[in-house]
Design an enzyme around this catalytic site. Structure first.
Site, short mmCIF file in Angstrom:
data_model
loop_
_atom_site.label_atom_id
_atom_site.label_comp_id
_atom_site.label_asym_id
_atom_site.label_seq_id
_atom_site.Cartn_x
_atom_site.Cartn_y
_atom_site.Cartn_z
N ASN A 1 -0.18 -1.95 6.05
CA ASN A 1 0.52 -3.37 6.34
C ASN A 1 2.07 -3.01 7.04
OD1 ASN A 1 -1.31 -5.50 6.62
ND2 ASN A 1 -0.17 -6.76 4.93
N CYS B 1 1.11 -1.22 -0.02
CA CYS B 1 -0.15 0.01 0.13
C CYS B 1 0.78 1.18 -0.11
CB CYS B 1 -0.78 -0.06 1.35
SG CYS B 1 -2.13 -0.92 1.38
N ARG C 1 -4.55 7.31 -0.32
CA ARG C 1 -3.69 5.89 -0.38
C ARG C 1 -4.28 5.19 -1.36
NH1 ARG C 1 -5.96 2.43 3.68
NH2 ARG C 1 -3.86 1.38 3.89
#
Ligand SMILES: C[C@H](CCC(=O)NCCS(=O)(=O)O)[C@H]1CC[C@H]2[C@@H]3[C@H](O)C[C@@H]4C[C@H](O)CC[C@]4(C)[C@H]3C[C@H](O)[C@]12C
Length: 325
Positions: A79, A2, A16
């Protein structure tokens, strides 16, 4: 993988790429001021700032991935596998589950300085949402209209980093990502001069040669460098349309095309959605893997003094504008 970024023109933007091999049926979710956030520590946030963002709603609780509140404070979870470390409950702290962290901060803070005050007392606890939704190993970027910080709960404790580039990706830890930029300080948006060897006649045969060496792979360390370079050199007009277009182009520089990151069997990581929230106006724009048209939800068109969550399913089908039929 990400990638999260901020971008400032006349207004301020935060968003994002959400890269994953599947989707949880997330929706654009507005939480109004009087929705009661019942926390696992027994407390309830029954009056708080309203917020808009992407969330998976489970048992009536908005599990936010990223969001912006009515003061413009914004936050995204990305993450952070094998590094995130959540703790046991501790006396004298605000014991907050990671899935409560975004509402906890955005519900109560107007800017990064106020968030820092809450962060002094926070303890991110090792608590699953439920059996089907265990804890995610995350780290977070928190941004207001001028500053960004990164919050990482690791073995050593809670780390808070200044984030002067307003970019975050995944592993390794944020201090590494920042240090790694030193390796790329020779890159430039300008054409290169021959510093290789004065006696050799080397010439510029293509545009863009100043940035040869800029990583193009999809690893998180490479995406951090690519995004930082693209964002820090970004030039755009300051209208809403020009700003959000540029924002999506910056995120597009590190988007994931199906096929390039194989996760075994027939699984591939893709950019499930890209978001861009206008932090001043509370408008959440997004595109999805299949739908490159920008869709928007305006927080201020909802009753922000209500107590029920409002959610909009993602428009995922490609919207083609035929010009001759
Ligand atoms: C996986 C997502 C982050 C995307 C990402 O960084 N991918 C990179 C993978 S890797 O590094 O390359 O391995 C994260 C971001 C927000 C997370 C979700 C939010 O935290 C909300 C809940 C929290 C629950 O505990 C688990 C489900 C969940 C619905 C989370 C699932 C998943 O972990 C999400 C969707």
């Amino acid at each position: 993988m990400c990638t999260a970024i901020t971008y400032y023109t006349k207004d301020h933007y935060f968003g994002r790429n959400l890269d994953l091999e599947f989707s949880y049926n997330e929706t654009v979710t507005v939480t109004p001021r009087y929705y009661p956030f019942h926390l696992r520590n027994g407390k309830t946030l029954d009056h708080h700032y309203a917020m808009i963002g992407m969330a998976y709603i489970v048992d009536g609780f908005p599990l936010y991935y990223d969001a912006t509140n009515e003061k413009g404070l914004s936050m995204a979870g990305l993450n952070f596998p094998n590094n995130a470390d959540y703790k046991e409950d501790r006396d004298g702290c605000d014991n907050i589950a990671p899935f409560e962290f975004i509402p906890w901060i955005l519900g109560q803070c107007a800017n990064v300085n106020e968030a820092r005050i809450l962060l002094e007392r926070i303890n991110l606890v090792d608590l699953n949402f439920n059996e089907e939704l265990p804890l995610s190993p995350l780290h977070w970027m928190i941004s207001d209209k001028g500053n960004s910080i990164v919050v990482e709960s690791i073995k050593d404790g809670l780390k808070i980093f200044e984030n002067p580039v307003g970019v975050m990706t995944n592993n390794p830890t944020f201090d590494y990502q920042m240090f790694n930029l030193n390796n790329y300080m020779h890159l430039s948006k300008e054409p290169p001069a021959n510093t290789f060897a004065a006696k050799l006649e080397l010439k510029q045969y293509s545009r863009g040669m100043g940035a040869i060496g800029l990583p193009g792979d999809l690893s998180s360390a490479s995406r951090f460098v690519k995004t930082a370079f693209t964002k820090m050199n970004s030039v755009s007009g300051d209208s809403e349309s020009e700003s959000i277009s540029q924002f999506f182009h910056i995120l597009g520089s590190v988007e994931q095309q199906r096929g390039c990151v194989h996760l075994g069997e027939d699984k591939y990581e893709i950019t499930i959605y890209s978001s861009c929230c206008n932090m001043d106006k509370g408008i959440y724009y997004y595109t999805t893997y299949e739908n490159s048209q920008i869709t928007a939800v305006d927080m201020y068109r909802e009753n922000l003094d209500g107590n029920t969550i409002i959610s909009y399913s993602l428009v995922k089908e490609q919207q083609i504008n035929y010009q001759n039929r």
